[in-house]
Design a protein around this motif. Structure first.
Motif, PDB file in Angstrom:
ATOM      1  N   ASN A 108     -14.905   0.137  -2.221  1.00  7.08           N
ATOM      2  CA  ASN A 108     -13.556  -0.295  -2.610  1.00  7.08           C
ATOM      3  C   ASN A 108     -13.291  -1.769  -2.320  1.00  7.08           C
ATOM      4  O   ASN A 108     -12.167  -2.244  -2.542  1.00  7.08           O
ATOM      5  N   GLU A 128     -10.770  -4.322  10.249  1.00  6.53           N
ATOM      6  CA  GLU A 128      -9.494  -4.743   9.659  1.00  6.53           C
ATOM      7  C   GLU A 128      -8.646  -5.471  10.684  1.00  6.53           C
ATOM      8  O   GLU A 128      -8.098  -6.548  10.413  1.00  6.53           O
ATOM      9  N   LEU A 162      -2.967  -0.118   6.062  1.00  2.00           N
ATOM     10  CA  LEU A 162      -4.342  -0.115   5.587  1.00  2.00           C
ATOM     11  C   LEU A 162      -5.045   1.220   5.754  1.00  2.00           C
ATOM     12  O   LEU A 162      -6.228   1.348   5.415  1.00  2.00           O
ATOM     13  N   GLU A 169     -10.428  -7.440  -0.331  1.00  6.26           N
ATOM     14  CA  GLU A 169      -9.066  -7.281  -0.834  1.00  6.26           C
ATOM     15  C   GLU A 169      -8.044  -7.636   0.240  1.00  6.26           C
ATOM     16  O   GLU A 169      -7.035  -8.298  -0.027  1.00  6.26           O
ATOM     17  N   GLU A 203     -12.740  -3.277   0.389  1.00  8.94           N
ATOM     18  CA  GLU A 203     -11.494  -3.275   1.161  1.00  8.94           C
ATOM     19  C   GLU A 203     -11.286  -4.553   1.964  1.00  8.94           C
ATOM     20  O   GLU A 203     -10.165  -5.064   2.038  1.00  8.94           O
ATOM     21  N   ILE A 207     -15.426   1.488   2.663  1.00  7.46           N
ATOM     22  CA  ILE A 207     -14.991   0.095   2.687  1.00  7.46           C
ATOM     23  C   ILE A 207     -15.734  -0.718   1.635  1.00  7.46           C
ATOM     24  O   ILE A 207     -15.137  -1.524   0.904  1.00  7.46           O
ATOM     25  N   THR A 252       0.866  -1.186   0.000  1.00  8.44           N
ATOM     26  CA  THR A 252       0.000   0.000   0.000  1.00  8.44           C
ATOM     27  C   THR A 252       0.901   1.233   0.000  1.00  8.44           C
ATOM     28  O   THR A 252       1.143   1.832   1.045  1.00  8.44           O
TER      29      THR A 252
END
Length: 307
Positions: free
Chosen positions: A211, A243, A99, A216, A213, A208, A31
């Motif tokens: 995307n 997360e 993240l 992913e 998220e 979230i 990232t």
């Protein structure tokens, strides 16, 4: 490249230390953001070392391409980190995932991430593809809205917010700006923790979701086991409970020996991660950068047994 919004990298030194960078090693910054961690890693690499970075954000890619042009040890890929598995098996000595949404993304009103600045209701990490939040909100039904807000925002007023969005659409047409959405949410969320804006959880949920998220992240975590060499480090910095819970559970699951109870006296399946530990920002960092206050870094080491 001049960037009017400055990003202060969270847990910069701690993350690079956790990677245990070898001068001739090969590392992945999954990232890239504005490159704070990447530059620190490159600062520890010799001429034979290599760093590959991923990012979906075109603005981040522009920063990364400038860095790649100046440093032959560095390569950036305009991809999300769900493509981590495209790297070769056991090709990396360390993988870093930060993240958090970068400060330039939050502070730029045109990106639509923040309820504090009025701008287009976008929220896409990659503005070159996919639906914006505004486009999705035109057709999402109340049930879907409520589920997304509840699951990804952990918002206890999810149903009320979803119904308020639907009423707003019927009465005044589609929502187009961040201010419009924030005002609708504020009217539906009657109480909130001190110092927290009523729109916080809904904006998080929509970002979230749009995307993908969490999907992913799950893919990238699984792929890290494929990419890491034995002894390589996996370092993940998260900024909210959804997360962090995924990262914690992933590392715990792969650091425990699993016994197949259907096969008496069988040897436990070998662990794939070890030396799992957690790192929090120092009080000094939180005071200097309030966006660090929710950060949690988890570190694990790939075991000697290949997947």
């Amino acid at each position: 490249m001049n960037d009017p919004w400055v990003h202060q990298t969270v847990l910069l030194n701690e993350a690079v230390e956790a990677l245990s960078v070898r001068p001739d090693g090969q590392y992945v910054d999954a990232t890239f953001g504005r490159g704070g961690h990447s530059r620190a890693i490159l600062g520890r690499l010799a001429a034979s070392g290599r760093l590959t970075a991923f990012d979906k954000d075109p603005q981040a890619i522009a920063v990364g391409e400038a860095l790649a042009a100046a440093d032959p040890r560095f390569v950036i890929r305009h991809q999300g980190f769900r493509q981590l598995g495209e790297l070769g098996p056991q090709s990396a000595d360390g993988v870093l995932m930060d993240l958090g949404v970068s400060s330039p993304q939050i502070d730029d009103p045109e990106r639509g991430f923040s309820f504090r600045h009025d701008g287009p209701l976008d929220m896409r990490m990659d503005t070159t593809r996919g639906q914006s939040v505004a486009q999705w909100l035109e057709t999402a039904d109340v049930s879907t809205l409520s589920e997304v807000i509840r699951e990804y925002g952990e918002e206890r007023f999810a149903q009320q917010v979803a119904k308020a969005i639907d009423r707003r659409r019927q009465e005044r047409g589609p929502l187009r700006t961040t201010r419009e959405l924030a005002e609708v949410v504020a009217g539906a969320v009657k109480t909130r923790e001190p110092g927290k804006d009523p729109a916080t959880r809904t904006f998080q949920a929509f970002r979230i979701f749009i995307n993908a998220e969490l999907e992913e992240l799950q893919q990238a975590l699984e792929d890290s086991l494929h990419v890491l060499r034995p002894g390589g480090r996996l370092v993940v910095i998260s900024f909210h409970s959804l997360e962090d819970r995924m990262v914690k559970q992933f590392m715990a699951r792969h650091s425990r020996a699993v016994v197949d109870r259907r096969v008496p006296f069988a040897e436990p399946a070998p662990t794939r991660l070890a030396e799992v530990h957690r790192v929090m920002p120092s009080q000094a960092e939180v005071e200097g950068n309030p966006r660090a206050r929710s950060a949690v870094m988890r570190v694990a080491t790939r075991t000697e047994v290949a997947a």
